[in-house]
Scaffold this active site. Sequence first.
Site: not given
Length: 329
Positions: A111, A194, A197
């Site tokens: 992230k 994966k 969102k």
Amino acid sequence: MTRVLSCIQPTGEVHLGNYLGALRNWVSGQDRADAFHGIVDLHALTVVDSPGVIGDDTLRLAAMLFAVGLDPDRATVFVQSHVPEHSQLSWVMECTVSFGELSRMTQFKDKSARREQDFISAGLFTYPALQAADILLYDAEEVPVGDDQRQHIEITRDIALRFNHRFGETFVVPRAVTPPAGARVMDLQEPTSKMSKSATTLAGCILMTDTADMVAKKFKRAVTDSESLVVYDPEHKPGVSNLLEILSACTGEAPSDLAGRYEQYGPLKSDCGHAVIETLAPIQERYRELLDDRGELSRLLTIGADKARRVATTTLDRAYAAIGLLPPR
Ligand code: TYM
């Protein structure tokens, strides 16, 4: 009775990966266990920075959790910020985990790399401490999650063991529980990543609210390979294997058995689309009904928070007492 806890962030829309990897197991768990499920709005603060959005996302997520089948009479569904003990125990967790352990977390590395030119909050780094608090506050034995959360449950176990070793038996040491199929649903356009969102495009991500048309189209355009050979081999054939795994999660049949039934990719894609459309249809209907009554959703969340707090205060008191903090008079 076994205690189960798991949580989900109110960021963006719920997708098929969330459902097959986690939410479905939450629903089956409520029949045999004492289940607690949190909408973790404080976790979402690590990446959310516009005002007025998160409350509405929280309510919509609550509607989705009840729509997939969580029953407010059996499972305790609550909002993390309504239970202040999460933040309180989180500090204790931060003081029980090391800088080195947090630095090794792949989610933080991923992230923060994605936000390179952007603001990277300290919360993004200490995130696993808050997650450990979420779990340990409820004496959870099982944590039903998708595969991507394994590392976070591992660090929670390490924190619990370290705390118990330092201050005496206080926390239950939890374990991750993942489903046999659907633990890692991959992006339909990029089957080595994966389903998420935060993907740059939604073409490979099936949202729980996608219309039947959108679902069918997304499966039709799913990336496979140039071989035209249907076998279950996630390493060498990630696209086809992902489709088989999704179909397996919807039908209950093993991916390799399903593979034997197809000679071409086209029929596999369309069967996959149909199975997902059928799975989503009743959920979408309930979701629309539930969203119409926001007052009722808020009421259910208040009941959930009251139940959650009763458990959380007891555990927090136990942890403070184990450390030897001076109790207030
Ligand atoms: P979150 O909000 O990203 O995802 C919620 C759940 O969905 C699962 N999941 C998937 N499963 C299969 N395939 C996928 N592509 C996929 N994407 C997501 C996740 O594994 C998760 O179970 N850190 C957590 C939230 C959290 C939590 C907790 C979880 C906070 N505190 C305590 C368990 C216990 C997260 O960001 O999940």
